[in-house]
Scaffold this motif. Structure first.
Motif, PDB file in Angstrom:
ATOM      1  N   GLY A 141      16.899 -29.967 -26.584  1.00 56.23           N
ATOM      2  CA  GLY A 141      18.139 -29.282 -26.224  1.00 56.23           C
ATOM      3  C   GLY A 141      18.340 -29.188 -24.727  1.00 56.23           C
ATOM      4  N   ILE A 142      17.266 -28.950 -23.988  1.00 58.28           N
ATOM      5  CA  ILE A 142      17.362 -28.889 -22.523  1.00 58.28           C
ATOM      6  C   ILE A 142      17.736 -30.253 -21.951  1.00 58.28           C
ATOM      7  CG2 ILE A 142      16.034 -28.515 -20.409  1.00 58.28           C
ATOM      8  CD1 ILE A 142      14.437 -26.398 -21.915  1.00 58.28           C
ATOM      9  N   MET A 143      17.150 -31.323 -22.480  1.00 58.17           N
ATOM     10  CA  MET A 143      17.487 -32.670 -22.029  1.00 58.17           C
ATOM     11  C   MET A 143      18.950 -32.997 -22.319  1.00 58.17           C
ATOM     12  SD  MET A 143      14.806 -33.839 -20.560  1.00 58.17           S
ATOM     13  CE  MET A 143      15.320 -35.546 -20.396  1.00 58.17           C
ATOM     14  N   LEU A 144      19.457 -32.585 -23.468  1.00 56.06           N
ATOM     15  CA  LEU A 144      20.858 -32.828 -23.805  1.00 56.06           C
ATOM     16  C   LEU A 144      21.786 -32.002 -22.921  1.00 56.06           C
ATOM     17  CD1 LEU A 144      20.457 -32.918 -27.681  1.00 56.06           C
ATOM     18  CD2 LEU A 144      21.054 -34.843 -26.209  1.00 56.06           C
ATOM     19  N   TRP A 145      21.371 -30.814 -22.573  1.00 53.48           N
ATOM     20  CA  TRP A 145      22.123 -30.012 -21.610  1.00 53.48           C
ATOM     21  C   TRP A 145      22.224 -30.745 -20.273  1.00 53.48           C
ATOM     22  CZ3 TRP A 145      24.401 -25.522 -19.749  1.00 53.48           C
ATOM     23  CH2 TRP A 145      24.831 -24.617 -20.718  1.00 53.48           C
TER      24      TRP A 145
END
Length: 220
Positions: A123-127
């Protein structure tokens, strides 16, 4: 119930993230970041992207010319290229990292904490991917608006306008951020089904149960 909700949230997050990543990749390579319509020749339209400039003619089709050198580009286009590359790479990594953390994937089924951490990291990478896509398209849009309303430029000079790629980039960036948020948010769900407590009776209890089974009327 918590497991079903967690699964739906993960499915929605994955779908939005994948859609946003596809839009981000398409935005990077299509020459539709800016459009230029010539009043003197309405049959000819110009389009510009991060890699080339194209002229569209109703009779002659589309002809494109690549930019000669990366260093010769304006800082706006150079930074936009770098950020879109970061967006595409981090989006792909986010999808790959978060996939093993999904409930429907059997990888790490016995280690729920590992699956949760993979979801959070994905999720952090997609953010990061979503923000990296929103910055260049918003920057190009801002410069386009500034040039369009620049009073120092004569009115007879054609002005660049928003291209379709900017809107694809905005949608892609928002989808990536929303999808990454859903995947990271599913980390907060606790599934009662996945944390069931196993009970193993003792040897004495097994003997009592065996006696009760054979002699139901016998009180121990």
């Amino acid at each position: 119930m918590a497991l079903v909700t967690r699964t739906y949230v993960q499915f929605g997050g994955t779908f939005l993230s994948f859609t946003g990543w596809i839009l981000s990749c398409v935005t990077t390579y299509v020459p539709l970041w800016k459009n230029l319509n010539l009043d003197l020749n309405e049959l000819e339209n110009w389009t510009m992207g991060l890699w080339q400039t194209c002229v569209v003619q109703e009779e002659g089709g589309m002809q494109c010319k690549d930019f000669d050198s990366f260093l010769a580009l304006s800082s706006e286009l150079r930074i936009s290229r770098i950020l879109m590359f970061i967006s595409n790479a981090s989006g792909m990594l986010g999808l790959v990292i978060s996939s093993p953390g999904l409930e429907c994937v059997k990888f790490g089924a016995g280690n729920q904490e590992l699956k949760n951490r993979l979801l959070l990291l994905g999720g952090i990478m997609l953010w990061t991917s979503g923000l990296s896509a929103l910055v260049p398209v918003s920057w190009v849009a801002y410069d386009t608006v500034q040039e369009f309303w620049d009073e120092s430029i004569p009115d007879i000079v054609p002005r660049w306008e928003f291209g379709e790629a900017l809107f694809m980039g905005w949608f892609g960036g928002f989808f990536l951020i929303l999808g990454g948020s859903l995947l990271a948010f599913s980390y907060c769900f606790t599934s009662s089904d996945s944390t069931s407590i196993s009970y193993k009776p003792t040897k004495q209890q097994e003997q009592c149960l065996s006696v009760n089974f054979k002699y139901p009327d016998l009180t121990i």
